[in-house]
Write a protein that holds these residues in place. Sequence first.
Motif, PDB file in Angstrom:
ATOM      1  N   ALA A 219       0.839  -1.206   0.000  1.00  0.00           N
ATOM      2  CA  ALA A 219       0.000   0.000   0.000  1.00  0.00           C
ATOM      3  C   ALA A 219       0.872   1.253   0.000  1.00  0.00           C
ATOM      4  O   ALA A 219       0.609   2.204  -0.741  1.00  0.00           O
ATOM      5  CB  ALA A 219      -0.928  -0.012   1.213  1.00  0.00           C
ATOM      6  N   ALA A 220       1.921   1.251   0.813  1.00  0.00           N
ATOM      7  CA  ALA A 220       2.830   2.400   0.861  1.00  0.00           C
ATOM      8  C   ALA A 220       3.510   2.611  -0.492  1.00  0.00           C
ATOM      9  O   ALA A 220       3.622   3.739  -0.970  1.00  0.00           O
ATOM     10  CB  ALA A 220       3.867   2.199   1.968  1.00  0.00           C
TER      11      ALA A 220
ATOM     12  N   ALA B 203       5.722   5.793  -1.469  1.00  0.00           N
ATOM     13  CA  ALA B 203       6.525   5.985  -0.259  1.00  0.00           C
ATOM     14  C   ALA B 203       7.980   5.659  -0.574  1.00  0.00           C
ATOM     15  O   ALA B 203       8.283   4.848  -1.448  1.00  0.00           O
ATOM     16  CB  ALA B 203       6.025   5.064   0.852  1.00  0.00           C
ATOM     17  N   ASP B 204       8.867   6.300   0.149  1.00  0.00           N
ATOM     18  CA  ASP B 204      10.301   6.084  -0.020  1.00  0.00           C
ATOM     19  C   ASP B 204      10.846   5.184   1.075  1.00  0.00           C
ATOM     20  O   ASP B 204      10.313   5.163   2.194  1.00  0.00           O
ATOM     21  CB  ASP B 204      11.046   7.425   0.037  1.00  0.00           C
ATOM     22  N   ASP B 205      11.915   4.478   0.741  1.00  0.00           N
ATOM     23  CA  ASP B 205      12.706   3.734   1.713  1.00  0.00           C
ATOM     24  C   ASP B 205      11.845   2.868   2.625  1.00  0.00           C
ATOM     25  O   ASP B 205      11.885   2.999   3.858  1.00  0.00           O
ATOM     26  CB  ASP B 205      13.550   4.726   2.525  1.00  0.00           C
TER      27      ASP B 205
ATOM     28  N   SER C  14       7.049  -6.481  -5.797  1.00  0.00           N
ATOM     29  CA  SER C  14       6.400  -5.269  -6.298  1.00  0.00           C
ATOM     30  C   SER C  14       6.875  -4.040  -5.529  1.00  0.00           C
ATOM     31  O   SER C  14       7.011  -2.966  -6.100  1.00  0.00           O
ATOM     32  CB  SER C  14       4.882  -5.395  -6.191  1.00  0.00           C
ATOM     33  N   VAL C  15       7.178  -4.187  -4.257  1.00  0.00           N
ATOM     34  CA  VAL C  15       7.658  -3.068  -3.440  1.00  0.00           C
ATOM     35  C   VAL C  15       9.107  -2.755  -3.776  1.00  0.00           C
ATOM     36  O   VAL C  15       9.469  -1.606  -4.003  1.00  0.00           O
ATOM     37  CB  VAL C  15       7.511  -3.388  -1.938  1.00  0.00           C
ATOM     38  N   THR C  16       9.938  -3.771  -3.834  1.00  0.00           N
ATOM     39  CA  THR C  16      11.367  -3.546  -4.084  1.00  0.00           C
ATOM     40  C   THR C  16      11.622  -3.115  -5.523  1.00  0.00           C
ATOM     41  O   THR C  16      12.527  -2.325  -5.772  1.00  0.00           O
ATOM     42  CB  THR C  16      12.186  -4.798  -3.735  1.00  0.00           C
TER      43      THR C  16
END
Length: 135
Positions: free
Chosen positions: A17-18, A23-25, A120-122
């Motif tokens: 979601a972030a 969103a960063d880091d 998906s996040v990385t």
Amino acid sequence: MTATDRSVQLVRLAAEAAADKLADDILAYDVSDQLVITDAFVLCSATNDRQVRAIVDEIEDRLRIEADVKPVRREGEREGRWVLLDYIDIVVHVQHEEDRTFYALERLWKDCPSISLPDSVTQVAAQRARGTVAE
């Protein structure tokens, strides 16, 4: 003791979601050996107060819809610089990038094992670092 499967599921949903709100880091730590009050921390940052609020809203929506959970506590929303969402099993910290740098929570929890996040996040993070994702 390690984070429960349920906690890891919530961490991954929150991280996705972030990431969807740029969103960063984004990082996650298994803090279950250090704290009795929660299994995991999710940390992420944003470049401005409006984005902090958007990330928080997306995390809350996603966890409510996909995991049927609501935070038992939400702090810092008024200022929009550092919002804490407490889901008992996990605690999510969404910080303005200046506050993230100043408080450096990851430095406090660096000895705790990290929780792997979905590709998906990385991948989004790697693409943003290279400047190949449209914002």
